[in-house]
Design an enzyme around this catalytic site. Structure first.
Site, PDB file in Angstrom:
ATOM      1  N   ALA A   2       0.858  -1.172   0.000  1.00  0.00           N
ATOM      2  CA  ALA A   2       0.000   0.000   0.000  1.00  0.00           C
ATOM      3  C   ALA A   2       0.894   1.222   0.000  1.00  0.00           C
ATOM      4  O   ALA A   2       2.089   1.137   0.289  1.00  0.00           O
ATOM      5  CB  ALA A   2      -0.931  -0.001   1.217  1.00  0.00           C
ATOM      6  N   LYS A  22      -4.203   5.980   3.045  1.00  0.00           N
ATOM      7  CA  LYS A  22      -3.504   4.725   2.772  1.00  0.00           C
ATOM      8  C   LYS A  22      -4.277   3.990   1.687  1.00  0.00           C
ATOM      9  O   LYS A  22      -5.448   3.646   1.875  1.00  0.00           O
ATOM     10  CB  LYS A  22      -3.419   3.882   4.045  1.00  0.00           C
ATOM     11  CG  LYS A  22      -2.631   2.590   3.902  1.00  0.00           C
ATOM     12  CD  LYS A  22      -2.537   1.900   5.254  1.00  0.00           C
ATOM     13  CE  LYS A  22      -1.758   0.607   5.180  1.00  0.00           C
ATOM     14  NZ  LYS A  22      -1.665  -0.060   6.502  1.00  0.00           N
ATOM     15  N   ASP A 128       1.871  -7.258  15.411  1.00  0.00           N
ATOM     16  CA  ASP A 128       2.971  -6.591  14.716  1.00  0.00           C
ATOM     17  C   ASP A 128       3.427  -5.359  15.494  1.00  0.00           C
ATOM     18  O   ASP A 128       3.743  -4.325  14.899  1.00  0.00           O
ATOM     19  CB  ASP A 128       2.549  -6.211  13.298  1.00  0.00           C
ATOM     20  CG  ASP A 128       3.743  -5.934  12.388  1.00  0.00           C
ATOM     21  OD1 ASP A 128       4.871  -6.333  12.746  1.00  0.00           O
ATOM     22  OD2 ASP A 128       3.553  -5.313  11.327  1.00  0.00           O
TER      23      ASP A 128
END
Length: 547
Positions: A2, A22, A128
């Site tokens: 992205a 985004k 993450d």
């Protein structure tokens, strides 16, 4: 996967503000798994409204694919701060590092405790947490970003099953082993971030991915005070508890980490403030701040008024997908760096725009201005009384009485009679079916208006446990195939790192010119990572043996 753009958003009152856009790269816009993961990120992010989580304003769609409008944060991520301090030869000031991580832990704890409309925990796991996904603004704010691979209750598996998701150096031991993860996995990653900020050194840092995965799996952590003697014993205990190898020995929640960090700071007066962190960021990145301000001024000067655009270029209003917290969409854009994320292509700033560059900036601004026109039209044209249709949902016989159904986020419970017939608004709908021991089944459908039902046959799969796979070959640049699919091209010498599903079988094949192909059958088992060394036999040697 992205790209991130900067844009302005205008609300109905005419008030403007900067946002980050985004957008999925065109090459991935038609990938159903990635698109679903991208939409999950937006829908989850739209529910997480907290001072230390970057806010998601809207999920939308344009002709080139989907996009997310997010809070714009002028600042730097912790990775940039870590690298700057390492070049300067000194870690971040201890008090400010602890202060920043306490705020990050607050945001993470809020995400972990998020509940749905029925008061049931969403069981969010970020998966993450890393310095790249923690941004410190020039105003001293700390924000957790990028829930692109986060998992929550009701979300099915996304992406390819053969890939470990997340950054290896910030995974937890159980994540590397392919075992189920919960909030304590994020606590471990938070501990790695704290360790690195306090010491100015990487915790898990090997020459190859295989070495890093082994370091994480073993989780043998050297006390941080050996790398930075200024770290007090009380703070070291917090770090080491967050980094315990077994989840049961760690903090049970990120909120407990935040509490202990604040208690430590309270015992070390004076207590840090946001203004102090802001002053530190502004002094550390003074040159970057000036350059960003210059680009921002050029961007604002290059905006295009959406009312001047040809009406035939407008995106159809039916393609606007607002979130419950949706707001205005960007009017103009500039491909300037916001804060690169794992799913955002890193964007670099060039010199100040010349006439030709300015024309390109105007064209880019015009393209995002289309989104603004579409967004405004979309909200005006939503019908007040949508047409009605019927949805028919069925599951295999063994799941009847156990499966729960939800449509567009509304929980319909576990029906006693199957198939389930439900009257819903005509148009796009998201159907989800969950059952014990099964992966959630989710599928988008379009419900036709009228009395003819739209049928959904839900087939929730048994839960899959991933087993890490690392393959090294000799010669090192041999081609690798997994079940007939090329996973490493010939000529690449890096180790192959992937994952297989426990309880299945896979066929691994290695090929190289001048060597006999090597085929190996793999049978992955839960909790036992596969480490394969494939040594191919030279054809010349094989022929010599025959003679």
């Amino acid at each position: 996967m992205a790209e991130v753009w900067r844009a302005t958003a205008r609300d109905p009152s005419g008030l403007e503000r900067l946002v980050a856009i985004k957008r999925i790269l065109p090459s991935l816009a038609q990938d159903p798994d990635f698109l679903a993961m991208f939409q999950d990120e937006a829908r989850l992010g739209g529910q997480l409204v907290h001072p230390h989580i970057a806010r998601v304003h809207e999920l939308g769609q344009c002709e080139d694919g989907s996009f997310i409008a997010m809070e714009y944060i002028p600042g730097k991520d912790l990775r940039a701060l870590f690298e700057r301090n390492r070049r300067n030869g000194a870690p971040m000031p201890l008090r400010l590092a602890v202060y920043a991580l306490a705020q990050l832990a607050d945001g993470l704890d809020f995400a972990h405790r998020q509940c749905d409309a029925r008061g049931e925990s969403l069981q969010v796991v970020h998966r993450d947490v890393s310095p790249q996904n923690a941004v410190v603004s020039y105003a001293g704010e700390v924000k957790l970003i990028d829930f692109g691979i986060a998992r929550a209750a009701g979300m099915g598996p996304r992406g390819r099953s053969g890939a470990l998701k997340g950054k290896f150096s910030y995974m937890s031991p159980e994540q590397v082993r392919g075992q189920p993860v919960d909030a304590r996995s994020d606590v471990f990653a938070l501990g790695v971030c704290l360790y690195e900020l306090l010491t100015g050194e990487r915790l898990f840092n090997g020459e190859t991915d295989f070495v890093v995965l082994e370091q994480v799996r073993e989780a043998q952590v050297e006390p941080p005070s050996r790398r930075n003697p200024r770290i007090p014993a009380a703070l070291e205990r917090i770090v080491l508890r967050a980094l315990a190898r077994e989840p049961e020995a760690r903090y049970a929640s990120a909120g407990e980490v935040a509490g202990d960090l604040r208690s430590f700071l309270a015992a070390q007066p004076p207590y840090p403030t946001r203004a102090e962190l802001a002053a530190y960021m502004q002094a550390t990145f003074a040159e970057e701040m000036a350059q960003e301000q210059e680009r921002l001024e050029a961007f604002l000067a290059a905006r295009v008024d959406p009312s001047t655009l040809p009406t035939q270029l407008e995106v159809p209003a039916s393609r606007v997908l607002p979130l419950p917290l949706g707001e205005g969409r960007g009017e103009g854009s500039e491909p300037a760096p916001v804060h690169p994320t794992p799913t955002a292509a890193p964007l670099t700033a060039g010199p100040r725009a010349r006439p030709a560059s300015r024309r390109r900036a105007l064209l880019a601004a015009a393209s995002l201005a289309l989104l603004a026109a579409a967004g405004a039209a979309g909200y005006r044209l939503l019908p007040r009384e949508p047409a009605q249709g019927f949805l028919l949902v069925d599951v295999p016989p063994e799941l009847r009485g156990l499966a729960r159904v939800s449509v567009n986020g509304e929980d319909l419970g576990a029906p006693m009679q199957w198939p389930l017939l439900r009257r819903v608004a005509a148009g796009p709908a998201l159907v989800q079916v969950t059952a014990p021991g099964r992966e959630p089944f989710r599928t988008p459908v379009r419900v036709d208006p009228g009395t003819l039902p739209t049928r959904v046959d839900a087939l929730p799969r048994a839960r899959e446990v991933q087993v890490p796979l690392v393959v090294r070959t000799e010669p090192a640049d041999a081609q690798l195939l997994l079940d007939g699919r090329v996973v490493r091209e010939a000529g690449e010498s890096r180790e192959y790192v992937g994952a297989l599903v426990a309880g299945t079988r896979a066929r691994l094949e290695a090929r190289a010119p001048g060597y006999r192909p090597l085929v190996q059958e793999l049978a992955p088992e839960e909790g036992r990572p596969l480490q394969i060394s494939a040594r191919l036999e030279s054809e010349a040697v094989a022929q010599e043996q025959i003679r």
